[in-house]
Write an enzyme that holds these catalytic residues in place. Structure first.
Site, PDB file in Angstrom:
ATOM      1  N   LYS A  71       7.698  -4.742  16.113  1.00 56.28           N
ATOM      2  CA  LYS A  71       8.139  -3.516  15.672  1.00 56.28           C
ATOM      3  C   LYS A  71       9.105  -2.865  16.749  1.00 56.28           C
ATOM      4  O   LYS A  71       9.936  -2.103  16.382  1.00 56.28           O
ATOM      5  CB  LYS A  71       6.966  -2.409  15.180  1.00 56.28           C
ATOM      6  CG  LYS A  71       6.409  -2.897  14.109  1.00 56.28           C
ATOM      7  CD  LYS A  71       6.771  -2.465  12.717  1.00 56.28           C
ATOM      8  CE  LYS A  71       5.945  -2.540  11.559  1.00 56.28           C
ATOM      9  NZ  LYS A  71       6.618  -1.802  10.566  1.00 56.28           N
ATOM     10  N   TYR A 127     -15.543  -1.189  16.914  1.00 57.41           N
ATOM     11  CA  TYR A 127     -15.000  -2.243  18.041  1.00 57.41           C
ATOM     12  C   TYR A 127     -15.309  -1.829  19.516  1.00 57.41           C
ATOM     13  O   TYR A 127     -14.875  -0.566  19.732  1.00 57.41           O
ATOM     14  CB  TYR A 127     -13.681  -2.812  17.774  1.00 57.41           C
ATOM     15  CG  TYR A 127     -13.221  -3.563  16.701  1.00 57.41           C
ATOM     16  CD1 TYR A 127     -14.431  -3.922  15.778  1.00 57.41           C
ATOM     17  CD2 TYR A 127     -12.093  -3.560  16.246  1.00 57.41           C
ATOM     18  CE1 TYR A 127     -13.894  -4.507  14.481  1.00 57.41           C
ATOM     19  CE2 TYR A 127     -11.990  -4.245  14.951  1.00 57.41           C
ATOM     20  CZ  TYR A 127     -12.938  -4.947  14.219  1.00 57.41           C
ATOM     21  OH  TYR A 127     -12.607  -5.562  12.864  1.00 57.41           O
ATOM     22  N   SER A 138      -0.376  -5.914  20.266  1.00 59.51           N
ATOM     23  CA  SER A 138      -0.539  -7.064  19.029  1.00 59.51           C
ATOM     24  C   SER A 138       0.845  -7.662  19.014  1.00 59.51           C
ATOM     25  O   SER A 138       1.626  -6.893  19.268  1.00 59.51           O
ATOM     26  CB  SER A 138      -1.078  -6.755  17.776  1.00 59.51           C
ATOM     27  OG  SER A 138      -0.085  -5.972  16.774  1.00 59.51           O
ATOM     28  N   TYR A 168       2.356  -8.422  16.270  1.00 59.47           N
ATOM     29  CA  TYR A 168       2.753  -7.499  15.052  1.00 59.47           C
ATOM     30  C   TYR A 168       3.530  -6.284  15.390  1.00 59.47           C
ATOM     31  O   TYR A 168       4.670  -5.769  15.328  1.00 59.47           O
ATOM     32  CB  TYR A 168       1.676  -6.885  13.909  1.00 59.47           C
ATOM     33  CG  TYR A 168       1.953  -5.684  13.374  1.00 59.47           C
ATOM     34  CD1 TYR A 168       2.907  -5.682  12.149  1.00 59.47           C
ATOM     35  CD2 TYR A 168       1.353  -4.660  13.569  1.00 59.47           C
ATOM     36  CE1 TYR A 168       3.341  -4.547  11.786  1.00 59.47           C
ATOM     37  CE2 TYR A 168       1.654  -3.401  12.994  1.00 59.47           C
ATOM     38  CZ  TYR A 168       2.649  -3.329  12.129  1.00 59.47           C
ATOM     39  OH  TYR A 168       2.839  -2.204  11.234  1.00 59.47           O
ATOM     40  N   HIS A 169       2.883  -5.425  16.290  1.00 60.55           N
ATOM     41  CA  HIS A 169       3.020  -4.268  16.883  1.00 60.55           C
ATOM     42  C   HIS A 169       4.533  -4.551  17.850  1.00 60.55           C
ATOM     43  O   HIS A 169       5.342  -3.864  18.075  1.00 60.55           O
ATOM     44  CB  HIS A 169       2.339  -3.474  17.884  1.00 60.55           C
ATOM     45  CG  HIS A 169       1.263  -2.803  17.057  1.00 60.55           C
ATOM     46  ND1 HIS A 169       0.056  -3.311  16.634  1.00 60.55           N
ATOM     47  CD2 HIS A 169       1.158  -1.786  16.439  1.00 60.55           C
ATOM     48  CE1 HIS A 169      -0.942  -2.617  15.958  1.00 60.55           C
ATOM     49  NE2 HIS A 169      -0.178  -1.395  15.856  1.00 60.55           N
ATOM     50  N   TYR A 217       0.937  -1.221   0.077  1.00 62.37           N
ATOM     51  CA  TYR A 217      -0.069  -0.044   0.036  1.00 62.37           C
ATOM     52  C   TYR A 217       1.090   1.354   0.058  1.00 62.37           C
ATOM     53  O   TYR A 217       0.576   2.224  -0.904  1.00 62.37           O
ATOM     54  CB  TYR A 217      -1.156  -0.148   1.337  1.00 62.37           C
ATOM     55  CG  TYR A 217      -1.884   0.991   1.703  1.00 62.37           C
ATOM     56  CD1 TYR A 217      -2.801   1.535   0.679  1.00 62.37           C
ATOM     57  CD2 TYR A 217      -1.840   1.543   3.030  1.00 62.37           C
ATOM     58  CE1 TYR A 217      -3.464   2.704   0.972  1.00 62.37           C
ATOM     59  CE2 TYR A 217      -2.834   2.550   3.124  1.00 62.37           C
ATOM     60  CZ  TYR A 217      -3.397   3.205   2.252  1.00 62.37           C
ATOM     61  OH  TYR A 217      -4.227   4.041   2.449  1.00 62.37           O
ATOM     62  N   THR A 268       5.732   2.041  14.159  1.00 58.84           N
ATOM     63  CA  THR A 268       4.378   2.512  14.277  1.00 58.84           C
ATOM     64  C   THR A 268       3.993   2.942  15.731  1.00 58.84           C
ATOM     65  O   THR A 268       4.746   2.673  16.637  1.00 58.84           O
ATOM     66  CB  THR A 268       3.500   1.015  14.007  1.00 58.84           C
ATOM     67  OG1 THR A 268       2.278   1.203  14.863  1.00 58.84           O
ATOM     68  CG2 THR A 268       4.176  -0.078  14.729  1.00 58.84           C
TER      69      THR A 268
HETATM   70  N1  USQ Z   1     -11.141  -0.586  14.541  1.00 54.25           N
HETATM   71  C1  USQ Z   1     -12.619  -0.649  14.635  1.00 54.25           C
HETATM   72  N2  USQ Z   1     -13.430  -1.199  13.895  1.00 54.25           N
HETATM   73  C2  USQ Z   1     -12.551  -1.905  12.735  1.00 54.25           C
HETATM   74  C3  USQ Z   1     -11.238  -1.761  12.510  1.00 54.25           C
HETATM   75  C4  USQ Z   1     -10.551  -1.059  13.563  1.00 54.25           C
HETATM   76  O1  USQ Z   1     -13.167  -0.213  15.769  1.00 54.25           O
HETATM   77  O2  USQ Z   1     -13.495  -2.375  11.761  1.00 54.25           O
HETATM   78  C5  USQ Z   1     -10.329   0.059  15.528  1.00 54.25           C
HETATM   79  C6  USQ Z   1      -9.331  -0.949  16.224  1.00 54.25           C
HETATM   80  O3  USQ Z   1      -9.918  -1.692  17.437  1.00 54.25           O
HETATM   81  C7  USQ Z   1      -8.090   0.173  16.872  1.00 54.25           C
HETATM   82  C8  USQ Z   1      -8.416   1.183  15.578  1.00 54.25           C
HETATM   83  O4  USQ Z   1      -9.547   1.095  15.101  1.00 54.25           O
HETATM   84  O5  USQ Z   1      -8.503   0.700  17.959  1.00 54.25           O
HETATM   85  C9  USQ Z   1      -7.317   1.096  14.697  1.00 54.25           C
HETATM   86  O6  USQ Z   1      -7.308  -0.214  13.975  1.00 54.25           O
HETATM   87  P1  USQ Z   1      -6.629  -0.206  12.634  1.00 54.25           P
HETATM   88  O7  USQ Z   1      -7.039  -1.698  12.211  1.00 54.25           O
HETATM   89  O8  USQ Z   1      -6.936   0.985  11.625  1.00 54.25           O
HETATM   90  O9  USQ Z   1      -5.022  -0.242  13.071  1.00 54.25           O
HETATM   91  P2  USQ Z   1      -3.999  -1.138  13.468  1.00 54.25           P
HETATM   92  O10 USQ Z   1      -4.470  -2.695  13.773  1.00 54.25           O
HETATM   93  O11 USQ Z   1      -3.704  -0.760  14.824  1.00 54.25           O
HETATM   94  O12 USQ Z   1      -2.821  -1.154  12.564  1.00 54.25           O
HETATM   95  C10 USQ Z   1      -2.662  -0.248  11.394  1.00 54.25           C
HETATM   96  C11 USQ Z   1      -1.795  -0.649  10.289  1.00 54.25           C
HETATM   97  C12 USQ Z   1      -0.512  -1.222  10.929  1.00 54.25           C
HETATM   98  C13 USQ Z   1       0.122   0.047  11.531  1.00 54.25           C
HETATM   99  C14 USQ Z   1      -0.855   0.490  12.534  1.00 54.25           C
HETATM  100  C15 USQ Z   1      -0.524   2.042  13.007  1.00 54.25           C
HETATM  101  O13 USQ Z   1      -2.230  -2.020   9.848  1.00 54.25           O
HETATM  102  O14 USQ Z   1       0.459  -1.580   9.702  1.00 54.25           O
HETATM  103  O15 USQ Z   1       1.325  -0.166  12.174  1.00 54.25           O
HETATM  104  O16 USQ Z   1      -2.288   0.904  12.008  1.00 54.25           O
HETATM  105  S1  USQ Z   1      -1.062   1.903  14.887  1.00 54.25           S
HETATM  106  O17 USQ Z   1      -2.348   1.566  14.846  1.00 54.25           O
HETATM  107  O18 USQ Z   1      -0.580   3.324  15.019  1.00 54.25           O
HETATM  108  O19 USQ Z   1      -0.169   1.186  15.604  1.00 54.25           O
END
Ligand code: USQ
Length: 382
Positions: free
Chosen positions: A185, A255, A179, A181-182, A11, A144
């Site tokens: 990192k 969520y 997670s 994954y995190h 992406y 991240t």
């Molecule tokens: N969330 C919802 N509903 C959904 C999907 C997600 O409420 O359908 C919530 C999640 O629970 C979370 C937030 O939205 O609280 C962000 O979720 P996300 O899926 O957008 O982000 P995340 O899984 O943390 O991972 C993504 C990327 C990853 C990057 C990260 C940045 O996939 O590669 O490192 O964002 S961060 O979140 O700041 O760590």
């Protein structure tokens, strides 16, 4: 200047390759098509099907007159990646070559092991390749914001001064991810910091929040150059998912109570941030850390914004709070500092209603490709 983009099919990776190419950089993009293969296997391919890298490089050449060199291979294979360093002799390497999904890393033991192996070995191999072949090369690593988690204190930009028993020192800001994954990192950052101290490498760690967006200034030249935009539960980020859900008439999947706050940024700003980091490199022996985000939102705020814009455009967007499949704090303090990239010259593209409308319009063009079954499967953290 020669820029090596690892994870060029992703992406961010393809958009970054074009961004540097159009600005006169010599670009080589490397990928092993891991995410493409995993998405096929898990039946959650991207909204827009993108040609493979060789074909996209040819389309790019036709559209821009510029070359992007492509090598297909696995960064965890040391002879392969060392060979790439020897052939291309990069001055900067941008490291996106990781398993990028928190959800994927939590699905089962095999995927957890793949995430650990891929993310740590790729980082180690880049460190070795740089040190042995191009020791002055600047490593720009995508970290991240999730490494910090959601602590009950302000989040500093990478580092914190601690006074303890009358003495002071500077440390990496405490990190506690939610997670696997995190967590990889965090381990990457630790490894980079170790080799910065030991071998004097130059490294920038970009602590990026969730990215949204479907177009960049380069991808508008030809629809086949668009970033691979995921909206599924595994590879899609939340705002991209919500816009697709709005178009598909699928209730927005908030969520838990939706109070989770994160730092977000537009895909176009990822390009700027990486570019600013490359053009103003870290010093030898420096691990420079930037928090890469432009504004904070709760999940509820994002859902409401998407609903309001969608409703105005004639979609009937519903919001549905569902039991949180993840283990994360829902009510928490969140106050990160993110001034470093602004100081370097970042000009943010904020999340306006026009930006959301543009996303709705693009997704609408591909609505026939939306796979409803990929939107939510309820992959649980425990
Ligand atoms: N969330 C919802 N509903 C959904 C999907 C997600 O409420 O359908 C919530 C999640 O629970 C979370 C937030 O939205 O609280 C962000 O979720 P996300 O899926 O957008 O982000 P995340 O899984 O943390 O991972 C993504 C990327 C990853 C990057 C990260 C940045 O996939 O590669 O490192 O964002 S961060 O979140 O700041 O760590």
């Amino acid at each position: 200047m020669r820029v090596l983009v690892l994870g060029a099919d992703g992406y961010l990776g393809w958009a970054t390759s074009m961004y540097f190419s159009i600005r006169g950089y010599e670009v080589m993009g490397v990928d092993n098509y891991f995410r493409r293969g995993a998405a096929e296997e898990l039946d959650c391919t991207a909204l827009v099907s993108s040609p493979d890298l060789d074909r996209r490089a040819a389309i790019w050449k036709g559209a821009s007159g510029r070359d992007i060199h492509v090598r297909i291979g696995d960064v965890t294979d040391y002879p392969f990646i060392r060979g790439v360093f020897e052939e291309f002799m990069p001055e900067s390497v941008i490291h996106y070559a990781e398993q990028p999904s928190a959800v994927y890393s939590m699905m089962d033991r095999e995927k957890a092991a793949l995430t650990v192996r891929n993310n740590l070995l790729s980082t180690l191999n880049i460190i070795y390749g740089v040190n042995e072949v191009v020791p002055d090369c600047h490593i720009v690593k995508l970290g991240t914001m999730g490494e910090y988690g959601t602590p009950d204190i302000d989040i500093e930009e990478g580092w914190i001064e601690i006074e303890h028993n009358g003495r002071r020192d500077r440390f990496l800001f405490p990190r506690q991810a939610s997670s696997l994954y995190h967590t990889t990192k965090i381990q990457d950052t630790d490894m980079l910091w170790f080799y910065v101290r030991t071998w004097g490498l130059r490294v920038t760690d970009l602590m990026q929040g969730p990215v949204y967006g479907i177009q960049t200034d380069e991808s508008v030249l030809d629809p086949r150059l668009m970033p691979n935009f995921h909206y599924d539960e595994i590879f899609g980020t939340v705002l991209n998912r919500f816009v697709v859900q709005g178009v598909a008439g699928y209730p927005l999947t908030v969520y838990g109570n939706g109070n989770q706050v994160r730092g977000y940024l537009n895909l176009k700003d990822t390009m700027q941030c990486v570019y600013l980091s490359v053009t103003r490199p870290a010093e030898r022996g420096e691990l420079r850390v930037f928090n890469q985000m432009t504004e904070t939102f709760s999940v509820n705020e994002l859902a409401e914004r998407v609903r309001d814009v969608g409703d105005r455009m004639g979609y009937r967007v519903e919001i549905q709070k569902i039991e949180n499949p993840r283990v994360e704090k829902e009510d928490h303090y969140y106050n990160p500092r993110y001034t470093g990239l602004l100081d370097l010259g970042l000009k943010p593209h904020y999340l306006t209603d026009e930006v959301l409308e543009g996303m709705f319009e693009m997704v609408e063009k591909y609505r026939d490709r939306i796979n409803i079954d990929a939107i939510f499967r309820g992959i649980r953290w425990r």
